[in-house]
Design an enzyme around this catalytic site. Structure first.
Site, PDB file in Angstrom:
ATOM      1  N   ASP A  24       0.835  -0.935  -0.114  1.00  0.00           N
ATOM      2  CA  ASP A  24      -0.174  -0.044  -0.100  1.00  0.00           C
ATOM      3  C   ASP A  24       0.937   1.092  -0.141  1.00  0.00           C
ATOM      4  O   ASP A  24       2.195   1.210   0.433  1.00  0.00           O
ATOM      5  CB  ASP A  24      -0.966  -0.054   1.268  1.00  0.00           C
ATOM      6  CG  ASP A  24      -1.744   1.279   1.371  1.00  0.00           C
ATOM      7  OD1 ASP A  24      -2.149   1.719   0.388  1.00  0.00           O
ATOM      8  OD2 ASP A  24      -2.011   1.657   2.346  1.00  0.00           O
ATOM      9  N   SER A  25       0.306   2.364  -0.286  1.00  0.00           N
ATOM     10  CA  SER A  25       1.054   3.566   0.007  1.00  0.00           C
ATOM     11  C   SER A  25       1.716   3.848   1.272  1.00  0.00           C
ATOM     12  O   SER A  25       2.543   4.505   1.448  1.00  0.00           O
ATOM     13  CB  SER A  25       0.131   4.932  -0.346  1.00  0.00           C
ATOM     14  OG  SER A  25      -1.170   4.820   0.223  1.00  0.00           O
ATOM     15  N   CYS A  87      -4.591  -1.013  -2.002  1.00  0.00           N
ATOM     16  CA  CYS A  87      -4.465   0.611  -2.290  1.00  0.00           C
ATOM     17  C   CYS A  87      -5.349   0.811  -3.590  1.00  0.00           C
ATOM     18  O   CYS A  87      -5.090   0.139  -4.626  1.00  0.00           O
ATOM     19  CB  CYS A  87      -3.057   0.991  -2.384  1.00  0.00           C
ATOM     20  SG  CYS A  87      -3.070   2.671  -2.749  1.00  0.00           S
ATOM     21  N   GLU A 165      -2.612   6.964   9.262  1.00  0.00           N
ATOM     22  CA  GLU A 165      -0.927   6.818   9.037  1.00  0.00           C
ATOM     23  C   GLU A 165      -0.293   7.327  10.329  1.00  0.00           C
ATOM     24  O   GLU A 165       0.782   6.942  10.623  1.00  0.00           O
ATOM     25  CB  GLU A 165      -0.418   7.713   7.690  1.00  0.00           C
ATOM     26  CG  GLU A 165       0.874   7.301   7.132  1.00  0.00           C
ATOM     27  CD  GLU A 165       0.700   5.952   6.690  1.00  0.00           C
ATOM     28  OE1 GLU A 165       1.927   5.484   6.323  1.00  0.00           O
ATOM     29  OE2 GLU A 165      -0.547   5.317   6.242  1.00  0.00           O
ATOM     30  N   CYS A 197     -11.243   3.461   0.967  1.00  0.00           N
ATOM     31  CA  CYS A 197      -9.800   3.556   1.112  1.00  0.00           C
ATOM     32  C   CYS A 197      -9.359   2.605   2.160  1.00  0.00           C
ATOM     33  O   CYS A 197      -9.870   2.302   3.161  1.00  0.00           O
ATOM     34  CB  CYS A 197      -9.475   4.938   1.524  1.00  0.00           C
ATOM     35  SG  CYS A 197      -7.649   5.212   2.046  1.00  0.00           S
ATOM     36  N   HIS A 199      -6.926   2.485   4.422  1.00  0.00           N
ATOM     37  CA  HIS A 199      -6.805   3.159   5.613  1.00  0.00           C
ATOM     38  C   HIS A 199      -7.986   3.161   6.684  1.00  0.00           C
ATOM     39  O   HIS A 199      -8.014   3.161   7.759  1.00  0.00           O
ATOM     40  CB  HIS A 199      -6.337   4.464   5.481  1.00  0.00           C
ATOM     41  CG  HIS A 199      -4.927   4.539   5.331  1.00  0.00           C
ATOM     42  ND1 HIS A 199      -4.373   4.411   3.698  1.00  0.00           N
ATOM     43  CD2 HIS A 199      -3.722   5.054   6.075  1.00  0.00           C
ATOM     44  CE1 HIS A 199      -3.062   4.675   3.936  1.00  0.00           C
ATOM     45  NE2 HIS A 199      -2.777   4.857   4.886  1.00  0.00           N
TER      46      HIS A 199
HETATM   47  N1  DGL Z   1      -4.648   3.109   1.229  1.00  0.00           N
HETATM   48  C1  DGL Z   1      -4.819   4.027   0.125  1.00  0.00           C
HETATM   49  C2  DGL Z   1      -6.229   3.555  -0.744  1.00  0.00           C
HETATM   50  O1  DGL Z   1      -6.542   2.753  -0.507  1.00  0.00           O
HETATM   51  C3  DGL Z   1      -4.742   5.582   0.448  1.00  0.00           C
HETATM   52  C4  DGL Z   1      -4.625   6.423  -0.795  1.00  0.00           C
HETATM   53  C5  DGL Z   1      -3.420   7.220  -0.959  1.00  0.00           C
HETATM   54  O2  DGL Z   1      -2.185   7.036  -0.637  1.00  0.00           O
HETATM   55  O3  DGL Z   1      -3.655   8.206  -1.717  1.00  0.00           O
HETATM   56  O4  DGL Z   1      -6.474   4.371  -1.366  1.00  0.00           O
END
Ligand code: DGL
Length: 274
Positions: A24-25, A87, A165, A197, A199
């Site tokens: 993930d990011s 993500c 985060e 998302c 998160h």
């Molecule tokens: N967890 C990411 C998602 O599901 C976060 C998005 C991001 O980093 O912009 O979209």
């Protein structure tokens, strides 16, 4: 010209005991990892949190694709037999290209619009997601495809992934960020909210408290877990080991590793990469 990822990581050489690579990011994809792990506890997992570059939302597509390519290579270098793009942003930007570049199964994820529509009794659902996902073509396509007779409220939530985060999943700061987004939905009669998302499942309890028990919250984690199981099972790649394992790799240094452990609620073995 697509790069074909051959050699020792080629799927032809895969062992069932090879790890599942998830990324993930940042740390949000840990919500997906939790689901996959609870369905497939005998697997070994390597989770890459690109916390140094989180969120991806404000980045260019070229940047996101470059990061995803590097992370995929890193995970395959660690022997991953399958990749899970945990993500929404990375999936919408990079999934198709990653599949062309790498010769392993790659599972991506999209907001759970289809099951939300099936669950709704008021025919009013909402998708809470990052601004990038809300503006993106793939959410629009999902809604056109699966929600023809349902009113879908798409709600951009800037800053919410960043809150998670930094470890804020409840309390006044989380409530202050969520309340203005959620109260209009309750007033509008929305009865299902998609956590669009990865998160956001970490904010589930806070969101549920704010919207009340009548509103259902759904995310894609459990569906992705079933998909991963099906893909591995089809290829004879489900681990038969007695127990599994987890390693976190992060670009975010010791702080991200510590936060990963907090969000998972267990000590984790973490490696920082540049
Ligand atoms: N967890 C990411 C998602 O599901 C976060 C998005 C991001 O980093 O912009 O979209």
């Amino acid at each position: 010209m697509p790069i074909s990822h051959r050699g020792p990581y080629d799927i032809g050489y895969m062992e069932p005991e090879a790890p599942i690579g998830i990324f993930d990011s940042g740390l949000g994809g840990l919500s997906v990892l939790k689901e996959v792990r609870s369905l497939l506890p005998r697997e070994r997992y390597v989770y890459f949190a690109d916390s140094a570059h989180c969120p991806y939302g404000g980045r260019s597509s070229l940047f996101i694709l470059a990061r995803c390519t590097e992370i995929a290579s890193e995970l395959l270098g660690r022997g991953a037999k399958i990749l899970v793009v945990a993500c929404n942003t990375a999936t919408s930007v990079a999934l198709a290209d990653l599949r062309k570049m790498f010769d392993v199964p790659i599972v991506g994820l999209v907001p759970a619009v289809k099951p939300a529509v099936a669950l709704s009794r008021t025919n009013r659902v909402a998708v809470l997601a990052t601004p990038r996902t809300v503006e993106g073509e793939s959410l629009h396509e999902l809604i056109c495809r699966f929600a023809r007779d349902t009113q879908v409220y798409t709600v951009p939530a800037p800053g919410l992934a960043e809150l998670v985060e930094s470890g804020v999943v409840g309390g006044p700061r989380a409530e202050e960020a969520l309340l203005p987004l959620l109260s209009p939905l309750v007033t509008a009669g929305v009865d299902v909210i998609v956590l669009g998302c990865t998160h956001y499942p970490f904010l589930r309890e806070t969101i549920q408290d704010l919207v009340g028990p009548e509103v259902r919250l759904i995310d894609s984690g459990a569906a992705i877990a079933r998909r991963v199981r099906a893909v591995l099972s089809d290829r004879g790649l489900l681990s038969r080991a007695d127990s599994g394992g987890l390693e976190i790799v992060t670009s975010g240094g010791a702080a991200a590793a510590e936060m990963a452990s907090r969000l998972l609620g267990e000590p984790v073995r973490a490696t920082a990469v540049g």
